[in-house]
Design a protein around this motif. Structure first.
Motif, mmCIF file in Angstrom:
data_model
loop_
_atom_site.group_PDB
_atom_site.id
_atom_site.type_symbol
_atom_site.label_atom_id
_atom_site.label_comp_id
_atom_site.label_asym_id
_atom_site.label_seq_id
_atom_site.Cartn_x
_atom_site.Cartn_y
_atom_site.Cartn_z
ATOM 1 N N LEU A 58 0.806 -1.211 0.000
ATOM 2 C CA LEU A 58 0.000 0.000 0.000
ATOM 3 C C LEU A 58 0.845 1.271 0.000
ATOM 4 O O LEU A 58 0.393 2.327 -0.441
ATOM 5 C CB LEU A 58 -0.922 0.021 1.230
ATOM 6 N N ASN A 59 2.058 1.168 0.503
ATOM 7 C CA ASN A 59 2.892 2.352 0.703
ATOM 8 C C ASN A 59 4.299 2.157 0.130
ATOM 9 O O ASN A 59 5.281 2.061 0.877
ATOM 10 C CB ASN A 59 2.992 2.668 2.200
ATOM 11 N N PRO A 60 4.413 2.099 -1.176
ATOM 12 C CA PRO A 60 5.735 1.861 -1.783
ATOM 13 C C PRO A 60 6.732 2.985 -1.522
ATOM 14 O O PRO A 60 7.943 2.780 -1.703
ATOM 15 C CB PRO A 60 5.416 1.742 -3.276
ATOM 16 N N ASP A 61 6.260 4.158 -1.109
ATOM 17 C CA ASP A 61 7.174 5.258 -0.800
ATOM 18 C C ASP A 61 7.498 5.342 0.692
ATOM 19 O O ASP A 61 8.187 6.277 1.126
ATOM 20 C CB ASP A 61 6.578 6.597 -1.256
ATOM 21 N N ALA A 62 6.992 4.396 1.465
ATOM 22 C CA ALA A 62 7.281 4.370 2.910
ATOM 23 C C ALA A 62 7.389 2.910 3.347
ATOM 24 O O ALA A 62 6.591 2.406 4.119
ATOM 25 C CB ALA A 62 6.190 5.091 3.692
ATOM 26 N N LEU A 63 8.390 2.250 2.813
ATOM 27 C CA LEU A 63 8.541 0.815 3.031
ATOM 28 C C LEU A 63 9.051 0.505 4.440
ATOM 29 O O LEU A 63 9.803 1.279 5.028
ATOM 30 C CB LEU A 63 9.509 0.225 2.016
ATOM 31 N N ILE A 64 8.634 -0.651 4.958
ATOM 32 C CA ILE A 64 9.161 -1.174 6.214
ATOM 33 C C ILE A 64 10.150 -2.289 5.885
ATOM 34 O O ILE A 64 9.813 -3.239 5.180
ATOM 35 C CB ILE A 64 8.048 -1.727 7.120
ATOM 36 N N ARG A 65 11.346 -2.155 6.413
ATOM 37 C CA ARG A 65 12.346 -3.217 6.299
ATOM 38 C C ARG A 65 12.463 -3.894 7.657
ATOM 39 O O ARG A 65 12.776 -3.269 8.660
ATOM 40 C CB ARG A 65 13.705 -2.638 5.903
ATOM 41 N N THR A 66 12.169 -5.172 7.691
ATOM 42 C CA THR A 66 12.203 -5.907 8.955
ATOM 43 C C THR A 66 13.615 -6.399 9.245
ATOM 44 O O THR A 66 14.238 -7.047 8.407
ATOM 45 C CB THR A 66 11.249 -7.110 8.906
ATOM 46 N N GLU A 67 14.109 -6.064 10.411
ATOM 47 C CA GLU A 67 15.383 -6.593 10.867
ATOM 48 C C GLU A 67 15.110 -7.547 12.026
ATOM 49 O O GLU A 67 14.814 -7.118 13.152
ATOM 50 C CB GLU A 67 16.322 -5.478 11.313
ATOM 51 N N THR A 68 15.145 -8.829 11.723
ATOM 52 C CA THR A 68 14.863 -9.842 12.728
ATOM 53 C C THR A 68 16.096 -10.076 13.576
ATOM 54 O O THR A 68 17.174 -10.379 13.066
ATOM 55 C CB THR A 68 14.420 -11.153 12.065
ATOM 56 N N VAL A 69 15.925 -9.907 14.877
ATOM 57 C CA VAL A 69 17.034 -10.064 15.817
ATOM 58 C C VAL A 69 16.909 -11.436 16.465
ATOM 59 O O VAL A 69 15.986 -11.673 17.247
ATOM 60 C CB VAL A 69 17.009 -8.960 16.891
ATOM 61 N N PRO A 70 17.797 -12.370 16.133
ATOM 62 C CA PRO A 70 17.719 -13.724 16.687
ATOM 63 C C PRO A 70 18.227 -13.753 18.119
ATOM 64 O O PRO A 70 19.404 -13.997 18.378
ATOM 65 C CB PRO A 70 18.617 -14.537 15.745
ATOM 66 N N SER A 71 17.347 -13.461 19.052
ATOM 67 C CA SER A 71 17.763 -13.394 20.445
ATOM 68 C C SER A 71 16.646 -13.913 21.333
ATOM 69 O O SER A 71 15.506 -14.059 20.915
ATOM 70 C CB SER A 71 18.088 -11.949 20.835
ATOM 71 N N SER A 72 17.002 -14.186 22.573
ATOM 72 C CA SER A 72 15.988 -14.559 23.550
ATOM 73 C C SER A 72 15.333 -13.291 24.075
ATOM 74 O O SER A 72 15.825 -12.175 23.871
ATOM 75 C CB SER A 72 16.628 -15.334 24.700
ATOM 76 N N THR A 73 14.228 -13.454 24.778
ATOM 77 C CA THR A 73 13.567 -12.299 25.384
ATOM 78 C C THR A 73 14.507 -11.561 26.316
ATOM 79 O O THR A 73 14.545 -10.333 26.352
ATOM 80 C CB THR A 73 12.320 -12.757 26.159
#
Length: 395
Positions: A58-73
Motif C-alpha cells: 500500500l505504501n511503496p514510498d514508505a517501506l518497512i524493512r524488517t530486521e529480525t534479531v535472533p535473540s531470547s527475550t
C-alpha cells in the motif's frame, strides 16, 4: 479449522471496506521515499511479516524493512540497541526500561479497537492519553489438555489440581539450561506460585516480599519435582515435543502454539481434540510497537504502527494463533465460529497478572531464577537472602 483470511482475500477485503485505504490515512503520498527499519524478534507464524508486506504494498514510498534479531527475550534490550531502528517490537518486560532511558517516544493511539484493560496497562502512560508503545499482540500462559473421548465429561481443571492429582501427566517450562530459557522458567515458576497463592503477585505486578508466603507457594512444586510427579523442560519447543511424544494429558504453553499442536494431535487415533483453558492465573506477555527516539521519520513510523495494530490486523493475527489485544477480535462472529477457543484466551487474559514492570526487570529475573532453581532442584532452602535480592533489584 476454517480458513478465514488468505493473503489475497484479506487484503482485498480490507481495501474494499476502506479499512486500509487512503481515507484511513494508511496510503501515504510522499515526495521523498523513506524506508523504516522494524527491529523485531522471530515470527514463526508468518502473520507479522504478512502485515508488513501489506503495508509495503500500500505504501511503496514508505517501506518497512524488517530486521529480525535472533535473540531470547532476556537479551532483547542489548540486541535491539545495536540496530538502527525506527520501530521496536518490544516484549512487554522491556517497555519500562526503554521508556525510562529515553529510547522511545510517546505515541497517541489512533486505534479502532477497544484494548483489554490488562493489555492497556502494560503500555500506557497513566493519565496522559498516550502510550509508550501500542500493543501488537498479547500473550498469556494457558493450560492445554488432551481429550481422548468427547463423550466423557471434561470439566476445566485447575493447575493446582492437575499437579496434585495427575502424577507424571503434566509438562511445563520448569527447567532452564541457559539465558535462552531463563525467562520461560521465571514465568512458569510465577504461575505455579500463583496457583497456590494468588496474592503472591498483584494485578499491578507487585510481588510479595514475605518469605513464608513464597515457601508455602513453591513448596508443592518442589515436592512434585523431587517426587518426579511433574515433567520439566527448558523452553516451549522442548515442552511441546515432550507433550506430543509422551502422549501427556496436560501441558503449560502459550496460545500461539495451539493451532499447530491441535492440527498435529488430531491426526492421532487416540486423540480426539486438544483443548486449552486458564491456569487459572497466568502471566501476561506480548509485544508492543514503539517509535525509536532516534528515528528521523517519526510521523511515518506512527502511521505504520497504527496500521499494524488496528482491528483488521488483530483479526489476521488471531487467525494465525496470536492472542488479540482488543475486545473486538474476541467478539467477532466469524472468528468465534472458526476459533471457539478464543473465548478461553480472553478469560485467561482478563484473569492474568503482569510481571514486575520495572526498568531493572532483567536483573530481578536473573536473581529470581537463580534462587528458585537452587530451591527446586538442589534442595537449597529459600532464605531471607532471596527476598533481599529481589527487593534490591526492584528498588
Amino acid at each position: 479449522m476454517a480458513e478465514l483470511y488468505s493473503r489475497r482475500s484479506f487484503l482485498a477485503g480490507v481495501l474494499t471496506a476502506g479499512t486500509l485505504s487512503a481515507g484511513a490515512g494508511y496510503v501515504l503520498t510522499r515526495r521523498e521515499p523513506v524506508t523504516l527499519t522494524l527491529a523485531t524478534g522471530a515470527d514463526p507464524t508468518g502473520a507479522r511479516n504478512l502485515l508488513v508486506t501489506m503495508w509495503n504494498q500500500l505504501n511503496p514510498d514508505a517501506l518497512i524493512r524488517t530486521e529480525t534479531v535472533p535473540s531470547s527475550t532476556g537479551d532483547q534490550y542489548e540486541k535491539f540497541l545495536s540496530t538502527d531502528a525506527d520501530i521496536f517490537n518490544l516484549d512487554v518486560i522491556h517497555i519500562r526500561r526503554f521508556a525510562d532511558e529515553g529510547l522511545i517516544v510517546p505515541i497517541t493511539p489512533n486505534l479502532d479497537i477497544s484494548l483489554l484493560d490488562e493489555v492497556r496497562r502494560l503500555s500506557e502512560r497513566a493519565g496522559t492519553g498516550e502510550f509508550w508503545a501500542v500493543p501488537f499482540n498479547t500473550d498469556v500462559g494457558m493450560l492445554y489438555r488432551r481429550v481422548t473421548d468427547k463423550a466423557v465429561a471434561d470439566p476445566e481443571p485447575s493447575l493446582k489440581g492437575v499437579l496434585a492429582a495427575n502424577p507424571g501427566q503434566f509438562v511445563g517450562q520448569l527447567e532452564t539450561v541457559s539465558p535462552q530459557t531463563d525467562e520461560a522458567f521465571v514465568v512458569n515458576v510465577l504461575e505455579q506460585a500463583l496457583a497456590q497463592d494468588d496474592a503472591i503477585l498483584t494485578t499491578d505486578g507487585v510481588l510479595s516480599f514475605s518469605l513464608g508466603q513464597w515457601q508455602e507457594a513453591l513448596g508443592p512444586l518442589a515436592a512434585a519435582i523431587k517426587g518426579r510427579r511433574v515433567r520439566t523442560e527448558a523452553g516451549e519447543a522442548d515442552t511441546t515435543r515432550t507433550f506430543q511424544r509422551s502422549q501427556l494429558r496436560y501441558m503449560r504453553n502459550w496460545p500461539v502454539s495451539y493451532p499447530a499442536i491441535d492440527r498435529a494431535e488430531r491426526t492421532k487415533v487416540t486423540t480426539a481434540e486438544i483443548r486449552i483453558g486458564r491456569l487459572p492465573t497466568g502471566i501476561i506477555g506480548g509485544q508492543s510497537l514503539a517509535v525509536s527516539a532516534e528515528s528521523k521519520h517519526r510521523d511515518v513510523a506512527e502511521q505504520a504502527i497504527h496500521f499494524l495494530t488496528n482491528r483488521s490486523a488483530q483479526l489476521l493475527l488471531a487467525k494465525y494463533g496470536f492472542a488479540p489485544t482488543g475486545l473486538d477480535a474476541y467478539i467477532d462472529q466469524r472468528l468465534a465460529e472458526s476459533l471457539p477457543h478464543l473465548k478461553y484466551i480472553r478469560y485467561a487474559v482478563e484473569s492474568s497478572r503482569p510481571r514486575p514492570m520495572h526498568r531493572n526487570y532483567a536483573e530481578f529475573a536473573r536473581v529470581f531464577a537463580e534462587h528458585t532453581h537452587r530451591y527446586l532442584y538442589d534442595g537449597e532452602q529459600l532464605t531471607q537472602r532471596f527476598i533481599e535480592d529481589m527487593q534490591k533489584e526492584l528498588a
